[in-house]
Design an enzyme around this catalytic site. Structure first.
Site, PDB file in Angstrom:
ATOM      1  N   ASP A 158       0.874  -1.179   0.000  1.00  0.00           N
ATOM      2  CA  ASP A 158       0.000   0.000   0.000  1.00  0.00           C
ATOM      3  C   ASP A 158       0.911   1.229   0.000  1.00  0.00           C
ATOM      4  O   ASP A 158       2.117   1.114   0.233  1.00  0.00           O
ATOM      5  CB  ASP A 158      -0.878  -0.020   1.274  1.00  0.00           C
ATOM      6  N   SER A 159       0.298   2.396  -0.222  1.00  0.00           N
ATOM      7  CA  SER A 159       1.077   3.638  -0.141  1.00  0.00           C
ATOM      8  C   SER A 159       1.526   3.921   1.288  1.00  0.00           C
ATOM      9  O   SER A 159       2.344   4.807   1.509  1.00  0.00           O
ATOM     10  CB  SER A 159       0.222   4.807  -0.629  1.00  0.00           C
ATOM     11  N   TYR A 211      -0.798   8.433  -2.503  1.00  0.00           N
ATOM     12  CA  TYR A 211      -0.890   8.153  -3.942  1.00  0.00           C
ATOM     13  C   TYR A 211      -2.085   8.889  -4.572  1.00  0.00           C
ATOM     14  O   TYR A 211      -2.136   9.058  -5.783  1.00  0.00           O
ATOM     15  CB  TYR A 211      -1.134   6.651  -4.172  1.00  0.00           C
ATOM     16  N   GLY A 212      -3.052   9.251  -3.716  1.00  0.00           N
ATOM     17  CA  GLY A 212      -4.362   9.717  -4.181  1.00  0.00           C
ATOM     18  C   GLY A 212      -4.363  10.774  -5.279  1.00  0.00           C
ATOM     19  O   GLY A 212      -5.212  10.759  -6.151  1.00  0.00           O
ATOM     20  N   CYS A 259      -4.441  -1.472  -1.807  1.00  0.00           N
ATOM     21  CA  CYS A 259      -4.580  -0.038  -2.026  1.00  0.00           C
ATOM     22  C   CYS A 259      -5.540   0.136  -3.202  1.00  0.00           C
ATOM     23  O   CYS A 259      -5.274  -0.376  -4.295  1.00  0.00           O
ATOM     24  CB  CYS A 259      -3.205   0.532  -2.367  1.00  0.00           C
ATOM     25  N   GLU A 315      -1.735   8.319   8.640  1.00  0.00           N
ATOM     26  CA  GLU A 315      -0.266   8.218   8.592  1.00  0.00           C
ATOM     27  C   GLU A 315       0.404   8.898   9.784  1.00  0.00           C
ATOM     28  O   GLU A 315       1.555   8.623  10.077  1.00  0.00           O
ATOM     29  CB  GLU A 315       0.271   8.801   7.275  1.00  0.00           C
ATOM     30  N   CYS A 337     -10.975   3.262   0.276  1.00  0.00           N
ATOM     31  CA  CYS A 337      -9.529   3.467   0.455  1.00  0.00           C
ATOM     32  C   CYS A 337      -9.145   2.696   1.702  1.00  0.00           C
ATOM     33  O   CYS A 337      -9.849   2.770   2.723  1.00  0.00           O
ATOM     34  CB  CYS A 337      -9.227   4.959   0.639  1.00  0.00           C
ATOM     35  N   HIS A 362      -6.936   3.035   3.881  1.00  0.00           N
ATOM     36  CA  HIS A 362      -6.604   3.785   5.098  1.00  0.00           C
ATOM     37  C   HIS A 362      -7.861   4.056   5.953  1.00  0.00           C
ATOM     38  O   HIS A 362      -7.769   4.180   7.165  1.00  0.00           O
ATOM     39  CB  HIS A 362      -5.978   5.141   4.750  1.00  0.00           C
TER      40      HIS A 362
HETATM   41  N1  DGL Z   1      -4.644   3.349   0.881  1.00  0.00           N
HETATM   42  C1  DGL Z   1      -4.775   3.794  -0.434  1.00  0.00           C
HETATM   43  C2  DGL Z   1      -6.058   3.446  -1.107  1.00  0.00           C
HETATM   44  O1  DGL Z   1      -6.636   2.447  -0.773  1.00  0.00           O
HETATM   45  C3  DGL Z   1      -4.048   5.005  -0.911  1.00  0.00           C
HETATM   46  C4  DGL Z   1      -4.241   6.273  -0.201  1.00  0.00           C
HETATM   47  C5  DGL Z   1      -3.285   7.304  -0.735  1.00  0.00           C
HETATM   48  O2  DGL Z   1      -2.092   7.063  -0.695  1.00  0.00           O
HETATM   49  O3  DGL Z   1      -3.771   8.352  -1.166  1.00  0.00           O
HETATM   50  O4  DGL Z   1      -6.519   4.123  -1.971  1.00  0.00           O
END
Ligand code: DGL
Length: 250
Positions: free
Chosen positions: A6-7, A38-39, A69, A147, A179, A181
């Site tokens: 994941d990010s 990553y978003g 992710c 985070e 997501c 997170h």
């Molecule tokens: N946890 C990630 C997802 O499921 C990425 C969140 C991110 O890095 O913006 O989309």
């Protein structure tokens, strides 16, 4: 060995469900927190990061990879499948179960900007909406909260409220967490929802248990369940403090 990436720490919400079903496997978890979030990044950037991480996981003995992710799944899983001869399991926002159970006829999806604009998500929405209205919002600032380990309290509540309220104001009674997170903010999301609309039966839906079941099925089919005792290596491209703390709290 199962590779999960994941990010950041978000994918641990998926690992938690996987471990319930596959408790005696060996895992490597890769948090790409040096490049998180990553978003808002470009598709090309996310493909490049996913490729680098996949190589690392394969070099370290993984024989199946969970892209834990949603953003990386949407941007990169097709490219990864073309390039690497290994099974990839990705994330899918849980639009289908939400559509089946909504009473208001409105489903809210919280995800990153990258996920919401990707064809993969747009196709899922088209395929499974069955006449139900789907309303979306970016969980603005949610990844950053997770985070830094800020999951409850006034700061988390005000950030969560800003993105959740528009979905509820729009009539949603099912909130899909798109997501990985966001499940770490579950308590704050459900508290905020109950405060805003105390009379509505609001359910939060996380696709991680379904992803874990899918992984189990594929591993059975491929005959790669080892059952040789649990171990996990936690790897971060940046600082590893939050990853370790989050893991210890799972
Ligand atoms: N946890 C990630 C997802 O499921 C990425 C969140 C991110 O890095 O913006 O989309």
């Amino acid at each position: 060995m199962i590779g999960i990436f994941d990010s950041g720490t978000g994918g641990l919400s998926v690992f938690k469900e996987i471990r319930r079903l596959l408790p005696e496997e060996k895992y490597i978890y890769y948090s790409d927190n040096a490049h998180c979030p990553y978003g808002e990044k470009s598709r090309e950037y996310i493909i490049e990061r996913s490729r680098t991480i996949t190589k690392f996981l394969l070099e370290n003995g993984c024989d199946i990879i969970v892209v834990a992710c949603n953003t990386a799944t949407a941007a990169a899983i097709a490219a990864l499948r073309e390039e690497f001869p290994v099974r990839f399991i990705g994330m899918e926002p849980a639009v289908k179960p939400a559509v089946k159970t909504t009473k208001t006829g409105v489903v809210g999806v919280l995800a990153t900007a990258g996920t919401l604009k990707a064809d993969k998500y747009l196709n899922t929405r088209e395929r499974f909406s069955e006449g139900v209205r789907i309303t979306e919002h970016v969980g603005q600032g949610f990844v950053e909260l997770v985070e830094k380990g800020c999951l409850t309290g006034p700061e988390a509540e005000s950030i969560v409220k800003a993105s959740l309220k528009p979905l509820l104001d729009d009539g949603a009674d099912r909130i899909v967490l798109g997501c990985t997170h966001y499940p770490f903010l579950w308590e704050t999301i459900s508290k905020t929802a109950a405060e805003l609309y105390p009379d509505r039966e609001i359910e939060i839906i996380d696709p991680a248990p379904a992803v874990a079941r899918h992984l189990l099925e594929i591993m059975k089919q491929e005959g790669i369940i080892r059952n040789e005792g649990f171990s996990i290596t936690l790897h971060s491209s940046g600082d590893s403090k939050i990853l370790k703390e989050t893991f210890d709290r799972l």
